[in-house]
Design a protein around this motif. Structure first.
Motif, PDB file in Angstrom:
ATOM      1  N   VAL A 562      -1.076   0.047   4.628  1.00 17.84           N
ATOM      2  CA  VAL A 562      -0.455   0.897   3.616  1.00 17.84           C
ATOM      3  C   VAL A 562       0.827   1.517   4.164  1.00 17.84           C
ATOM      4  CG1 VAL A 562      -0.756   2.906   2.128  1.00 17.84           C
ATOM      5  CG2 VAL A 562      -2.672   1.340   2.514  1.00 17.84           C
ATOM      6  N   SER A 563       0.714   2.142   5.335  1.00 15.52           N
ATOM      7  CA  SER A 563       1.894   2.775   5.937  1.00 15.52           C
ATOM      8  C   SER A 563       2.665   1.830   6.844  1.00 15.52           C
ATOM      9  CB  SER A 563       1.459   4.000   6.749  1.00 15.52           C
ATOM     10  OG  SER A 563       0.644   3.590   7.848  1.00 15.52           O
ATOM     11  N   ARG A 564       2.051   0.670   7.176  1.00 19.87           N
ATOM     12  CA  ARG A 564       2.584  -0.303   8.142  1.00 19.87           C
ATOM     13  C   ARG A 564       2.736   0.305   9.531  1.00 19.87           C
ATOM     14  NH1 ARG A 564       7.357  -1.579   7.401  1.00 19.87           N
ATOM     15  NH2 ARG A 564       7.996  -0.333   5.597  1.00 19.87           N
ATOM     16  N   ARG A 675      -0.593 -11.597  12.370  1.00 18.22           N
ATOM     17  CA  ARG A 675       0.620 -11.415  11.561  1.00 18.22           C
ATOM     18  C   ARG A 675       0.343 -10.337  10.518  1.00 18.22           C
ATOM     19  NH1 ARG A 675       1.781 -16.401  10.210  1.00 18.22           N
ATOM     20  NH2 ARG A 675       3.573 -16.665  11.591  1.00 18.22           N
ATOM     21  N   THR A 676       1.213  -9.350  10.459  1.00 16.16           N
ATOM     22  CA  THR A 676       0.970  -8.183   9.610  1.00 16.16           C
ATOM     23  C   THR A 676       1.267  -8.479   8.134  1.00 16.16           C
ATOM     24  OG1 THR A 676       3.217  -7.363   9.931  1.00 16.16           O
ATOM     25  CG2 THR A 676       1.543  -6.623  11.504  1.00 16.16           C
ATOM     26  N   ARG A 677       0.441  -7.865   7.299  1.00 12.80           N
ATOM     27  CA  ARG A 677       0.697  -7.827   5.865  1.00 12.80           C
ATOM     28  C   ARG A 677       0.928  -6.358   5.473  1.00 12.80           C
ATOM     29  NH1 ARG A 677      -4.208 -11.544   3.416  1.00 12.80           N
ATOM     30  NH2 ARG A 677      -3.567 -13.550   4.314  1.00 12.80           N
ATOM     31  N   ALA A 678       1.391  -6.157   4.260  1.00 15.17           N
ATOM     32  CA  ALA A 678       1.597  -4.787   3.774  1.00 15.17           C
ATOM     33  C   ALA A 678       1.092  -4.682   2.340  1.00 15.17           C
ATOM     34  CB  ALA A 678       3.073  -4.407   3.843  1.00 15.17           C
ATOM     35  N   LEU A 679       0.468  -3.543   2.029  1.00 15.77           N
ATOM     36  CA  LEU A 679       0.064  -3.245   0.659  1.00 15.77           C
ATOM     37  C   LEU A 679       1.207  -2.472   0.002  1.00 15.77           C
ATOM     38  CD1 LEU A 679      -3.681  -2.219   1.097  1.00 15.77           C
ATOM     39  CD2 LEU A 679      -2.785  -4.309   0.077  1.00 15.77           C
ATOM     40  N   ASP A 680       1.815  -3.077  -1.019  1.00 16.79           N
ATOM     41  CA  ASP A 680       2.962  -2.406  -1.641  1.00 16.79           C
ATOM     42  C   ASP A 680       2.492  -1.256  -2.516  1.00 16.79           C
ATOM     43  OD1 ASP A 680       2.056  -3.556  -4.029  1.00 16.79           O
ATOM     44  OD2 ASP A 680       3.287  -5.343  -3.712  1.00 16.79           O
ATOM     45  N   ALA A 681       3.457  -0.520  -3.062  1.00 16.99           N
ATOM     46  CA  ALA A 681       3.155   0.683  -3.847  1.00 16.99           C
ATOM     47  C   ALA A 681       2.334   0.375  -5.079  1.00 16.99           C
ATOM     48  CB  ALA A 681       4.458   1.364  -4.236  1.00 16.99           C
ATOM     49  N   GLU A 739      -5.656  15.815  -1.254  1.00 15.20           N
ATOM     50  CA  GLU A 739      -4.987  14.620  -1.781  1.00 15.20           C
ATOM     51  C   GLU A 739      -6.028  13.571  -2.122  1.00 15.20           C
ATOM     52  OE1 GLU A 739      -1.178  12.693  -0.033  1.00 15.20           O
ATOM     53  OE2 GLU A 739      -2.843  11.421   0.693  1.00 15.20           O
ATOM     54  N   LEU A 740      -5.821  12.881  -3.252  1.00 17.14           N
ATOM     55  CA  LEU A 740      -6.652  11.743  -3.669  1.00 17.14           C
ATOM     56  C   LEU A 740      -5.796  10.491  -3.566  1.00 17.14           C
ATOM     57  CD1 LEU A 740      -9.071  10.291  -5.034  1.00 17.14           C
ATOM     58  CD2 LEU A 740      -8.043  10.946  -7.246  1.00 17.14           C
ATOM     59  N   ARG A 741      -6.368   9.448  -2.937  1.00 12.88           N
ATOM     60  CA  ARG A 741      -5.657   8.176  -2.843  1.00 12.88           C
ATOM     61  C   ARG A 741      -6.593   7.043  -3.206  1.00 12.88           C
ATOM     62  NH1 ARG A 741      -2.622   5.795   2.526  1.00 12.88           N
ATOM     63  NH2 ARG A 741      -4.769   5.716   3.317  1.00 12.88           N
ATOM     64  N   LEU A 742      -6.130   6.136  -4.085  1.00 10.33           N
ATOM     65  CA  LEU A 742      -6.854   4.921  -4.435  1.00 10.33           C
ATOM     66  C   LEU A 742      -6.094   3.738  -3.868  1.00 10.33           C
ATOM     67  CD1 LEU A 742      -7.883   5.484  -8.176  1.00 10.33           C
ATOM     68  CD2 LEU A 742      -9.249   5.860  -6.131  1.00 10.33           C
ATOM     69  N   ILE A 743      -6.837   2.835  -3.204  1.00 12.09           N
ATOM     70  CA  ILE A 743      -6.247   1.638  -2.605  1.00 12.09           C
ATOM     71  C   ILE A 743      -6.927   0.424  -3.230  1.00 12.09           C
ATOM     72  CG2 ILE A 743      -5.838   0.336  -0.483  1.00 12.09           C
ATOM     73  CD1 ILE A 743      -6.067   2.984   1.040  1.00 12.09           C
ATOM     74  N   TYR A 744      -6.111  -0.405  -3.854  1.00 11.61           N
ATOM     75  CA  TYR A 744      -6.621  -1.615  -4.500  1.00 11.61           C
ATOM     76  C   TYR A 744      -6.357  -2.788  -3.563  1.00 11.61           C
ATOM     77  CZ  TYR A 744      -6.924  -5.443  -7.929  1.00 11.61           C
ATOM     78  OH  TYR A 744      -7.245  -6.607  -8.593  1.00 11.61           O
ATOM     79  N   ASP A 745      -7.414  -3.247  -2.897  1.00 10.72           N
ATOM     80  CA  ASP A 745      -7.310  -4.351  -1.938  1.00 10.72           C
ATOM     81  C   ASP A 745      -8.395  -5.357  -2.300  1.00 10.72           C
ATOM     82  OD1 ASP A 745      -6.380  -5.741   0.291  1.00 10.72           O
ATOM     83  OD2 ASP A 745      -7.711  -4.675   1.659  1.00 10.72           O
TER      84      ASP A 745
END
Length: 805
Positions: A562-564, A675-681, A739-745
């Motif tokens: 998420v933050s890389r 190899r890194t991936r990233a979760l975009d906004a 803070e509330l955070r939802l991560i869709y993975d």
């Protein structure tokens, strides 16, 4: 008498002990004070004094002119003195006699003085006496004139050469013995005559009439006449064959101790035995082992009887390609009862077999191919030695001769037994090592990840390569651990040492790391706890999960897609390599923490932001530290490999191993390429929550709207319950900011963070309790939940599977 015609035979001239007259020598003992302490009958004959008249008196009284001071001083420190002295006879005469004096320190610093009562003068019979002595000498001697032609040869020379002196007289050495060594001997004679100095040489000869080659030590002494002119050369030879063979046997045993067992590879050890024995001991050697031992197993107890199955593991020959061999390397063959190999294994002792025509006829019936080879190559002698070590029978070594004519004898049997015993111990060591190595590999394979876990943060490829058989299996390991919030931990470690202990320790460390990772500790905190575990184990704390004297290194990295951000800490381990998307290679400067087990020293983390598509390479030191190559060269070679663009991570791993490692690496290698991936906004949604219970409903609605945007309507019901419970707990028990955070993975992750460090816990609510059921409900409805500490509070998370997963 010198002129006696019979020295040893029976008859009137036969020698007897009584013919030795002890009184023919005057013997006197003088102590350190110069007093006579012993006086024999010979002294009485010489000077006329009886013992009572002299013993106890000063010896100087017997000297006609007294004892000169310079003579007494010259005796200091000498062990022997010889010269003449003028003595007084009892009747007053002056006698000049030759004295020989021996200093006897062991007998109280005494001097023993001796002198013959009558010194015989040379007689005409002396020449005949000397000639007879020369002829009858037990040493092999011959006299050559200045023309290098034989004049005289004694009886032993006649015996050795099988020719009489009359037959050899007038011939040169090169004409008597046709051998290259004769040329050397004759050249030595010329040198002796030219220089007038003694010449020494060694010679190995196969003389006519002798079954085997003999070795001689030869002296060539110039002979001078009364006027000093050189008249000839005396050749004196001494048979040193047995001493030569003894030295050869000793050299072979020494060579065997140096060359056999250079590795823990079983076939190579067997081949080393065959190589040592050929050609110095045998013309053809085979080593056959019981098939059971090749896998490291113990062979059956006791000696095998009847037909024996043996596998050919080594052979060597004086002939190129071992054409004598009937059984190919690696082949299992049957040795019937009565064969040399089977008999020596059954008897558990070496056997020598001399090959006769009758024996070959018998072999025609049981092993015709072996019989044909033995006839073709002229086998005449075979020595079979059982290979036994630590009470176990491992196989048999067979030594054969077909080129050298000498048959095996008892001394050869002992020598064959000596070098075979050395090889047997080494083969048993290799067998035991093979068993331990296989066990270690099986254990290590079971402890390493069988397949990498599914996660969306990284594409990962890995390799584990054990050390060569010579070095043994080590304790290198790696792991990939999914963490909360779609994060992933990458771990690489190295346990000092090799074998089962290292593998078992590696497994315990890996388990400890996974346990600590579940607590969601930061990398530096995790290594601190791991260091405490290792330190307690090394200190003998029986409550610790590790035991023994442990030394290990470890690198622990956590990547957040998420933050890389990637956070890395290391304990005495090489830092990772980072390959940017543009191909730039950098070896990260991670703070160098101490190896695990030192205790009390701090660990530090470093954090960096990685661009999507970056390559993170974690490895153990066996990849870059290779014997005979500087580590900087290894790093440079690794940099060159990583610079090459490669989309396939498996290909990257293969290229690194192929380029950096020798054929037989001396250390284990663990390699992890990610190899890194990233979760975009679009896959992450975040809301700040006011510390007011009324805010729960609003944030719950916002979460449901976001699920609709993501097309996750089926997850709305559970998500509402999870958000309500976690946000309510944060407002009620935590501290702002919330803070509330939802991560869709791959899954849906709900995280609620607040400024309090108090961790929640499940409890069972009683019947009339108004609260206490929230977290229990979350645990039942989700795939997993937990909490992790941060520098400014904590995060409670819950993960739920998505419909269709």
């Amino acid at each position: 008498m010198i002129g006696s015609t019979s020295a040893w035979g029976d008859g009137p001239s036969a020698w007897s002990r009584e013919s030795v007259d002890g009184a023919a020598t005057a013997r006197v003992v003088v102590d350190g004070l110069g007093v006579v302490t012993e006086w024999n009958e010979g002294a009485r004959r010489l000077l006329g004094y009886r013992a009572p008249e002299v013993v106890g008196q000063k010896a100087a009284a017997l000297l006609a002119d007294g004892a000169p001071t310079h003579t007494l001083h010259s005796l200091t420190g000498l062990r022997r003195w010889s010269g003449t002295a003028t003595l007084l006879h009892r009747d007053g005469r002056r006698l000049t006699v030759g004295l020989l004096a021996h200093h006897r320190e062991a007998d109280g610093n005494d001097w023993l003085l001796v002198s013959p009562v009558a010194r015989p003068a040379p007689t005409p019979e002396d020449d005949a006496f000397v000639r007879r002595s020369f002829a009858q000498s037990p040493y092999t001697m011959a006299l050559y004139d200045t023309g290098l032609r034989l004049r005289w040869a004694n009886a032993d020379m006649e015996r050795v050469l099988g020719l009489s002196a009359q037959e050899m007289r007038g011939l040169r050495v090169t004409e008597i013995v046709l051998d290259p060594e004769s040329e050397r001997a004759e050249e030595g004679m010329r040198t002796a005559l030219e220089t007038g100095r003694l010449q020494e040489l060694g010679a190995a000869l196969h003389l006519a009439g002798h079954e085997r080659e003999s070795v001689w030590s030869v002296s060539l002494a110039p002979v001078r006449g009364p006027d000093g002119r050189l008249e000839g050369v005396l050749l004196s030879a001494h048979d040193v064959t047995e001493q030569h063979l003894a030295r050869q046997r000793l050299a072979l045993v020494n060579d065997a101790s140096l060359r056999i067992g250079s590795t823990l590879d079983l076939p190579r050890t067997a081949q080393e035995l065959a190589d040592v024995a050929v050609p110095r001991f045998a013309d053809f050697v085979t080593v056959d082992l019981l098939p059971a031992i090749e896998g490291g197993e113990d062979p059956p107890q006791g000696s095998p009887h009847g037909p024996v199955m043996l596998r050919r593991v080594a052979c060597q020959s004086v002939l190129e390609g071992c054409p004598e061999a009937v059984v190919a390397l690696g082949t299992v063959a049957a040795y019937p009862e009565g064969s040399t190999a089977a008999e020596c294994l059954a008897a558990e002792r070496p056997l020598i077999e001399h090959i006769t025509p009758a024996a070959l006829d018998d072999l025609d019936r049981t092993a015709p191919e072996r019989a044909e080879r033995m006839r073709r190559f002229g086998f005449h002698s075979v020595l079979a030695v059982p290979m036994r070590a630590r009470g176990l029978t491992l196989g048999v070594a067979t030594f054969s001769r077909h080129r050298r004519p000498k048959r095996f004898e008892q001394d050869d049997l002992l020598l064959g037994q000596e070098i075979t015993a050395r090889a047997a111990v080494c083969i048993d060591n290799a067998r035991r090592y093979t068993r331990e190595r296989d066990t270690s590999l099986t254990l290590q394979s079971s402890l390493l990840p069988q397949r990498l876990p599914e996660q969306a943060a990284l594409d990962v490829a890995s390799r584990y390569l054990p050390a060569s058989a010579r070095a043994g299996v080590g304790g290198d390991w790696f792991d990939v651990i999914p963490l909360s919030g779609a994060r992933v931990a990458l771990v690489v470690g190295d346990v000092v040492g090799h074998g089962i202990q290292a593998s078992a320790t590696m497994g315990r460390l890996r388990t400890a790391v996974r346990t600590l990772a579940d607590v969601d500790l930061s990398p530096d905190e995790l290594l601190t706890h791991l260091d405490d575990l290792v330190s307690h184990a090394a200190g003998g704390d029986t409550t610790a999960p590790l035991d023994g004297d442990i030394g290990a290194t470890c690198l622990y990295a956590v990547y957040d897609p998420v933050s890389r951000h990637c956070t890395i800490a290391r304990a005495g381990h090489p830092g990772p390599a980072l390959v940017a998307p543009d191909g730039t290679v950098e070896f990260l400067e991670v703070p160098a923490g101490p190896p695990l087990g030192l205790g009390g020293l701090p660990f530090e983390s470093t954090q960096l932001e990685l661009a999507e598509g970056s390559l993170l390479v974690l490895f153990t030191d066996g990849l870059v530290e290779v014997r005979g190559r500087d580590i900087d060269e290894g790093i440079a070679a690794m940099r060159e490999v990583l610079r090459r663009p490669a989309q396939d991570l498996e290909a990257v791993c293969d290229a690194l191993l192929r380029t950096l490692l020798p054929d037989h690496p001396s250390d284990d290698v663990a390699l992890l390429v990610a190899r890194t991936r990233a979760l975009d906004a679009s896959h992450v949604a975040t809301w700040q929550v006011a510390p007011d219970p009324a805010a729960v409903a609003e944030v719950r609605k916002a979460a449901c709207r976001q699920l609709t945007v993501w097309g996750l309507d089926d997850a709305v019901f559970v998500t509402e319950l999870v958000v309500s419970e976690l946000v309510t707990n944060a407002i009620r028990y935590g501290r702002p900011p919330i803070e509330l955070r939802l991560i869709y993975d791959r899954t849906l992750i709900c995280e609620v963070s607040d400024g309090s460090s108090t961790a929640p816990h499940l409890r069972r609510a009683h019947t009339f309790d108004e609260g206490g059921r929230g977290l229990l409900l979350v645990a039942q409805l989700t795939q997993g939940w937990g909490s992790r500490q941060m520098t400014n509070g904590k995060t409670i998370w819950a993960e739920q599977s998505l419909p269709g997963d």
